[in-house]
Scaffold this active site. Structure first.
Site, PDB file in Angstrom:
ATOM      1  N   ASP A 226      47.579  42.313  49.780  1.00 37.80           N
ATOM      2  CA  ASP A 226      48.976  42.742  49.700  1.00 37.80           C
ATOM      3  C   ASP A 226      49.481  43.374  50.995  1.00 37.80           C
ATOM      4  O   ASP A 226      50.514  44.031  51.000  1.00 37.80           O
ATOM      5  CB  ASP A 226      49.156  43.723  48.532  1.00 37.80           C
ATOM      6  CG  ASP A 226      48.275  44.969  48.673  1.00 37.80           C
ATOM      7  OD1 ASP A 226      47.438  45.012  49.605  1.00 37.80           O
ATOM      8  OD2 ASP A 226      48.424  45.897  47.860  1.00 37.80           O
TER       9      ASP A 226
ATOM     10  N   THR B  21      41.539  44.311  52.151  1.00 42.34           N
ATOM     11  CA  THR B  21      41.755  44.600  50.733  1.00 42.34           C
ATOM     12  C   THR B  21      41.593  43.318  49.927  1.00 42.34           C
ATOM     13  O   THR B  21      42.043  42.250  50.367  1.00 42.34           O
ATOM     14  CB  THR B  21      43.144  45.207  50.415  1.00 42.34           C
ATOM     15  OG1 THR B  21      43.358  45.138  48.999  1.00 42.34           O
ATOM     16  CG2 THR B  21      44.291  44.492  51.084  1.00 42.34           C
TER      17      THR B  21
ATOM     18  N   ASP C  73      43.190  42.818  47.425  1.00 41.96           N
ATOM     19  CA  ASP C  73      44.504  42.556  46.820  1.00 41.96           C
ATOM     20  C   ASP C  73      45.368  41.608  47.655  1.00 41.96           C
ATOM     21  O   ASP C  73      46.341  41.051  47.141  1.00 41.96           O
ATOM     22  CB  ASP C  73      45.286  43.868  46.642  1.00 41.96           C
ATOM     23  CG  ASP C  73      44.519  44.909  45.849  1.00 41.96           C
ATOM     24  OD1 ASP C  73      43.655  44.513  45.046  1.00 41.96           O
ATOM     25  OD2 ASP C  73      44.786  46.109  46.028  1.00 41.96           O
TER      26      ASP C  73
HETATM   27  O1  F6P Z   1      43.032  48.084  46.250  1.00 39.37           O
HETATM   28  C1  F6P Z   1      41.844  47.579  45.735  1.00 39.37           C
HETATM   29  C2  F6P Z   1      41.713  47.938  44.270  1.00 39.37           C
HETATM   30  O2  F6P Z   1      40.490  47.379  43.806  1.00 39.37           O
HETATM   31  C3  F6P Z   1      42.876  47.525  43.392  1.00 39.37           C
HETATM   32  O3  F6P Z   1      42.868  46.161  43.076  1.00 39.37           O
HETATM   33  C4  F6P Z   1      42.694  48.450  42.214  1.00 39.37           C
HETATM   34  O4  F6P Z   1      43.918  48.705  41.543  1.00 39.37           O
HETATM   35  C5  F6P Z   1      42.178  49.707  42.861  1.00 39.37           C
HETATM   36  O5  F6P Z   1      41.629  49.351  44.106  1.00 39.37           O
HETATM   37  C6  F6P Z   1      41.126  50.421  42.049  1.00 39.37           C
HETATM   38  O6  F6P Z   1      40.817  51.613  42.700  1.00 39.37           O
HETATM   39  P1  F6P Z   1      39.572  52.521  42.299  1.00 39.37           P
HETATM   40  O7  F6P Z   1      38.355  51.917  42.925  1.00 39.37           O
HETATM   41  O8  F6P Z   1      39.925  53.834  42.875  1.00 39.37           O
HETATM   42  O9  F6P Z   1      39.467  52.523  40.806  1.00 39.37           O
END
Ligand code: F6P
Length: 371
Positions: free
Chosen positions: A154, A150, A152
């Site tokens: 996290d 990820t 993130d």
């Molecule tokens: O978990 C990765 C991420 O890019 C986050 O940082 C973000 O909040 C989310 O996914 C966005 O998700 P989507 O691609 O479904 O808009």
């Protein structure tokens, strides 16, 4: 050391959740490591949809992963298998005759589909959601190894996830570019970055990119403190300010900015930067511009760091399968990689510790966190 299981013949790889630079490097390393052991490898298209939706994919739901298929893919962003963050086999949406949608647990059926296709074991590359599903699949008897992904960063129990370094590097480059235009126009530039409920991207890019203020979910902010910083800089330093806002940042006593929330799915964050830009303008009267980096942080070629850990994770996942391990996640534990139980890694978001060295450094540099 777990007791060795009968030799594996055919394994599958699935990529789930939001894409992150380095996914193809994991797929390539896992494929080559497995092929070199004489195993066959298949990739499941779009998470598990390639298997669970035969009416949509037909025979094309599985992709044969050969030496030739993964050649030249280490540096490519995205995933050659496709991915989805909208389909969970434990809560699979099924449309009823009357148009309503119910959620069905299809994990046992999924395991049956693996067996029917001669798949002995599974490598799941994903974030908390996908690894949670992997844990349930392992609990029901399938041999499964997870790989943490990820942007993130996290996920708990691994020092870092792949994808994060690439995202931080790109955000930092954007901050460098935005500095010169902010300085030239003497403006306030607010830059919103992804990261969901953790401030890792905002913190690391903000410190590296010389931000003046960084707002992260771990520290609810008082915007008046940021406004003070803007005014101080107008008097003492260059009359411009760069503010990095994590998408999950919120004001003291306020709420995170959510774009939408569909039943059974993670909420989508967005709007935190817009709020900060609007309110900072109101507080300071300074000309303010907003840049939302959004999905740009998920694209592009993985950095050397991300490529290398992704390749190491892919190879380590195959070693884990060969050793008979299951229900574990590959984790970076410098200087090596090790294995942790999936149950210990999932469901516990790793936020920025407020006493970590990067936070201390940021404070000593005079960066404002709105507290
Ligand atoms: O978990 C990765 C991420 O890019 C986050 O940082 C973000 O909040 C989310 O996914 C966005 O998700 P989507 O691609 O479904 O808009």
């Amino acid at each position: 050391m777990p007791s060795p299981t009968p030799p594996l013949q055919r394994i599958a790889i699935s990529t789930g959740g939001g894409d992150a630079p380095g996914l193809n490097a994991v797929i390539r390393a896992a494929t080559l490591s497995a092929v070199n052991r004489g195993w066959e490898v298949v990739g499941i298209r779009d998470g598990y949809d390639g298997l669970l939706l035969p009416e949509a994919y037909g025979e094309g739901g599985l992709i044969a992963l050969t030496r030739e298929r993964v050649r030249g893919t280490t540096h490519l962003g995205g995933t050659i298998l496709g991915t989805t963050s909208r389909s969970n086999p434990a809560r699979f949406p099924v449309k009823q005759a009357d148009g309503s949608v119910i959620e069905v647990d299809r994990i046992d059926e999924l395991i049956g589909l693996f067996r029917a296709r001669g798949i002995d074991a599974l490598i799941v590359v994903g974030g908390d959601g996908s690894l949670g599903i992997a844990h349930r699949v392992a609990q029901r008897g399938m041999q499964v190894v997870g790989v943490p992904k990820t942007i993130d960063n996290d996920l708990d129990k691994t020092v870092i996830t792949f994808g994060f370094d690439t995202a931080v590097g790109f955000a930092t480059e954007c901050l460098d570019r935005l500095h010169t235009t902010a300085a030239s126009h003497r403006r306030v530039l607010v830059v919103e970055v992804m990261g969901r409920y953790a401030g890792w991207i905002a913190l690391n890019a903000g410190v590296s990119g010389s931000a003046d203020a960084i707002l992260i979910p771990e520290i609810p902010y008082d915007l008046e403190k940021v406004a003070q910083k803007v005014r101080q800089r107008a008097e003492r330093a260059g009359d411009f300010t760069v503010v990095v806002v994590a998408e999950g940042a919120k004001a003291v006593g306020g709420r995170m900015s959510v774009v939408d929330k569909e039943v059974g799915q993670a909420e989508r964050l967005g709007g935190a930067g817009e709020k900060v830009a609007r309110d900072l303008h109101a507080l300071t009267g300074k000309e303010t511009r907003l840049v939302v980096l959004g999905h740009l942080l998920r694209g592009g070629s993985p950095t050397t760091f991300d490529r290398l850990i992704a390749l190491r994770f892919g190879a380590a996942a195959v070693r884990a399968l060969e050793e008979g391990r299951s229900g574990v996640m590959v984790a970076l534990d410098p200087p090596t990689v090790n294995y942790v139980p999936l149950s210990a890694a999932i469901g516990r978001m790793k936020g920025v510790p407020l006493d970590c060295d990067t936070m201390l450094t940021a404070r000593e540099l005079g960066i404002c966190f709105g507290d």
